[in-house]
Design an enzyme around this catalytic site. Structure first.
Site, PDB file in Angstrom:
ATOM      1  N   SER A  42      35.745 -19.921  13.805  1.00 47.23           N
ATOM      2  CA  SER A  42      36.507 -19.437  14.944  1.00 47.23           C
ATOM      3  C   SER A  42      35.919 -18.109  15.417  1.00 47.23           C
ATOM      4  O   SER A  42      34.751 -18.061  15.791  1.00 47.23           O
ATOM      5  CB  SER A  42      37.993 -19.334  14.570  1.00 47.23           C
ATOM      6  OG  SER A  42      38.782 -19.217  15.725  1.00 47.23           O
ATOM      7  N   ASP A  81      40.404 -29.436  19.690  1.00 47.68           N
ATOM      8  CA  ASP A  81      40.678 -28.040  19.352  1.00 47.68           C
ATOM      9  C   ASP A  81      41.338 -27.331  20.529  1.00 47.68           C
ATOM     10  O   ASP A  81      40.810 -27.326  21.641  1.00 47.68           O
ATOM     11  CB  ASP A  81      39.363 -27.334  18.977  1.00 47.68           C
ATOM     12  CG  ASP A  81      39.592 -26.020  18.255  1.00 47.68           C
ATOM     13  OD1 ASP A  81      40.595 -25.354  18.547  1.00 47.68           O
ATOM     14  OD2 ASP A  81      38.754 -25.674  17.409  1.00 47.68           O
ATOM     15  N   HIS A 101      41.587 -27.459  15.720  1.00 41.05           N
ATOM     16  CA  HIS A 101      41.028 -26.218  15.201  1.00 41.05           C
ATOM     17  C   HIS A 101      41.026 -26.158  13.674  1.00 41.05           C
ATOM     18  O   HIS A 101      40.135 -25.600  13.072  1.00 41.05           O
ATOM     19  CB  HIS A 101      41.829 -25.036  15.769  1.00 41.05           C
ATOM     20  CG  HIS A 101      41.121 -23.722  15.673  1.00 41.05           C
ATOM     21  ND1 HIS A 101      39.963 -23.454  16.372  1.00 41.05           N
ATOM     22  CD2 HIS A 101      41.412 -22.599  14.982  1.00 41.05           C
ATOM     23  CE1 HIS A 101      39.582 -22.215  16.111  1.00 41.05           C
ATOM     24  NE2 HIS A 101      40.439 -21.672  15.266  1.00 41.05           N
TER      25      HIS A 101
END
Length: 687
Positions: free
Chosen positions: A539, A624, A659
């Site tokens: 991320s 995501d 995610h």
């Protein structure tokens, strides 16, 4: 090593797209990948998956072995330590061979019959992704509300179940955060709605059981840099709406006995004023940065006079101690602090007769207060682990000071002995002279001669601190000679709030230079060498990976970037993308030229050059909601076009997840096994 000679790296087509801002023109050849529904986009992602699978085919058996090895260390028929809330003991358990949790409860005593709340294994049947969240029990213990996500986009549908009949009501609420809170009438439920496009949590609704009319909107957040949430105070007296941004908070409160009443603003937002609220007796307690309390202080106010001018100090601000949180009990106040990077738990009696700290004796450890939902108890539950020590759940009687270990994580490996591993904390010196701490773990007997493979991990954003923690998965690397390092770079809060401030906005590049300084230190001190150094982040940590390989690619043999945020400037200019507007206080708003120029100077996608890059494995999820799949896809396409080396470059897209990756307990281990196989293969280790 046998590879399929017919499989060549996918070459993405180029369609020049002009992006103009502040008179600056950028050409994005892969902008077209943003269309999730376009068949050519799906074809490209599938082609990358096929290429990755083909290139790593020779590691498939090894991946299976690693997966089975990791899985074998985990107690499959495991259960959580029960906690008591409102007359019931709640338990989460897993059964052998099953991926998902089972939620149960027992009335009053643990030897009473077990009552099934949810079997997520049955609920997940037929779903490629499944997540249950936000379990909320009504005050009379007869109903439960909960959220279900079957896409991985963290977009939940709320359901309500009758725990006496086990019937699920026809009421359904879509596009929510999954969490909800019951008023004390057992009939009124407050929940948070998300914007369907941006997924920003922005509305609070009130739902009345059995009422067929539309749910009532009770609050809407008009500032698109803020999100909202709704929850109940631990004292059960108030329903609380929280409005939050990176730098500012605002709360609204309502008596939980009066769900038809109007919410009252606690303290109107003042930009830069951060605070959180906890209720006890006839007071609220606020953890706040008021009066330039950078590391936060604790204040209180009467519940009838909540405006900031009425707040009085309980615990003063300290330059060397970060106040991270509080847990309120009937007779005790528990304060979570951080000093010199280490967690401390402080216990005070409300009557002032005692004030002491729990003792910890390790140099790199993690300690945190756990599930403490019971208000009227003298028992504190907390967790403890270290890089060499499996996690424990501990019960501590705050009056008698007697400590009981309720559960210690079992490592089902007859060869595991925590005394076979060493952990240490070391410090590197950054470009500006700042000392950067690292938590290190490795197997005893390793010589610091530069030949060891080393995996360096960091996150470094949002003030999120990655504490030194134990991992059974990580043992698969340590036992094969890897050293593992968590780098506590600026952008987190490991050394206090200033540590975060020095790694955001116009100081963001400190995050990247800190990581590089740590890499150089590890090489200089002969923990490893550039031929054996690997880096990993996900991320915002994936942004870190993109930045360091643009800055100092020669330091690393391999990189794993998971769901990486790499197209920073384009994303931050697109306020239709989930989370963008709420991120301005973290990265800066590029609609302002000062921030545009600064972000552009480090944005990984914008700074790819014609040069040699390390071996790379990049992962993403098609659904995501936080870092859109097209960022890593575009990045890989541009890297493949520009790089001058013949090193590995793989993009792996989970076509079913978001995610957080795969949803099943063991499915995520398969992703770990693939990543580890990638690293171990680069080291020539195949068993």
């Amino acid at each position: 090593m046998i590879k399929n000679p017919d499989i060549t790296p996918p070459i993405a087509k180029k369609i020049p797209h002009q992006l103009e801002k502040h008179g600056d023109i950028r050409i994005d050849n892969y902008f077209w990948m943003k269309d999730r529904e376009h068949p050519e986009v799906i074809d490209y992602l599938n082609a990358e998956n096929e290429y990755c699978n083909s290139e790593m085919a020779h590691t498939k058996d090894f991946q299976t072995d690693l997966f089975e090895e990791m899985k074998a260390r985990i107690k499959e028929d495991d259960s959580s330590v029960p906690y008591k809330y409102n007359g019931y003991w709640y338990i989460t358990k897993f059964e052998k061979g099953k991926d998902y949790p089972i939620y149960t409860r027992k009335k009053e005593r643990l030897d009473n019959p077990e009552e099934l709340l949810f079997d997520c294994n049955k609920m997940a049947e037929g779903e490629s992704y499944f997540k249950l969240a936000g379990i909320s029990i009504s005050p009379d213990n007869k109903l439960v509300s909960y959220g279900i996500d079957t896409t991985g986009r963290r977009n939940y549908t709320i359901h309500i179940k009758n725990l006496e009949t086990h019937e699920v009501a026809s009421d359904r609420v879509k596009n929510t955060t999954g969490s909800s809170s019951w008023a004390n009438d057992n009939e009124t439920l407050f929940y948070t709605k998300k914007d369907e496009v941006t997924l920003r949590a922005f509305q609070i609704y009130k739902h009345r059981l059995g009422d067929n009319s539309e749910d009532e909107l009770v609050f809407e957040e008009g500032d698109d840099t803020f999100g909202v949430a709704v929850y109940k105070s631990k004292s059960r007296k108030y329903i609380i709406i929280a409005c939050y941004s990176t730098l500012t908070n605002e709360y609204h409160i309502l008596d939980a006995n009066n769900p038809e009443g109007k919410f009252k603003v606690f303290q109107p937002r003042i930009r830069g004023l951060e605070y959180s609220i906890s209720h006890y007796d006839n007071h609220f307690y606020m953890l706040t940065n008021k009066d330039k309390a950078t590391n936060f202080k604790l204040m209180k106010t009467l519940e009838t006079d909540t405006k900031v001018e009425n707040w009085t100090e309980v615990i003063a601000h300290r330059e060397d101690v970060l106040l991270e949180g509080i847990d309120i009990f009937k007779d005790y106040l528990v304060i979570s602090e951080r000093k010199n990077g280490l967690n401390e738990i402080r216990i005070k009696r409300w009557d002032g007769s005692e004030d002491y700290y729990l003792p910890f004796d390790n140099e790199t450890y993690t300690a945190y207060t756990g599930t403490n939902v019971d208000f009227d108890t003298e028992v504190l539950r907390y967790g403890y682990n270290a890089m060499t020590t499996p996690s424990s759940v501990i019960e501590f009687n705050m009056r008698t000071k007697i400590k009981t270990v309720l559960k210690e994580q079992e490592v089902l490996d007859k060869n595991f002995n925590k005394d076979n591993y060493i952990s240490e904390r070391i410090w590197a010196t950054a470009e500006d002279g700042t000392k950067i701490p690292m938590s290190v773990v490795y197997k005893k007997g390793i010589k610091k001669d530069g030949s060891n493979p080393l995996l360096q991990y960091a996150y470094g954003s949002y003030g999120s601190t990655v504490d030194p923690y134990f991992s059974t998965v990580r043992l698969s690397l340590l036992d094969r000679g890897f050293i593992y390092v968590i780098t506590h770079i600026r952008g987190g809060e490991y050394l206090g709030r200033d540590w975060y401030e020095d790694g955001k906005l116009l100081n963001k590049k400190n995050t990247f230079s800190d990581f590089i300084a740590c890499s150089i230190h590890l090489i200089k001190e002969r923990y490893t060498s550039s031929e054996h150094l690997y880096a990993m982040g996900g991320s915002a940590g994936g942004l870190l990976m993109g930045a360091i390989i643009n800055e100092a690619p020669e330091l690393y043999n391999g990189i794993i970037a998971a769901v990486p945020f790499v197209d920073v400037i384009t994303t931050m200019l697109d306020d239709s993308i989930p989370l963008t507007t709420g991120e301005y206080d973290e990265w800066g708003n590029p609609n302002d030229k000062l921030y545009y120029d600064y972000i552009k100077s480090y944005s990984p996608y914008d700074n790819v050059e014609a040069k040699a890059y390390p071996n790379m494995l990049i992962t993403t999820g098609l659904h995501d909601s936080q870092v859109q799949y097209w960022e890593p896809a575009k990045w890989v396409a541009k890297l493949r076009e520009m790089k001058t080396d013949s090193n590995k470059l793989y993009l792996k897209t989970n076509m079913d997840a978001g995610h957080g990756g795969a949803s099943g307990r063991f499915e995520s281990l398969k992703e770990d096994a693939e990543e580890f196989a990638f690293l171990l293969d680069l080291e020539g280790i195949s068993s």
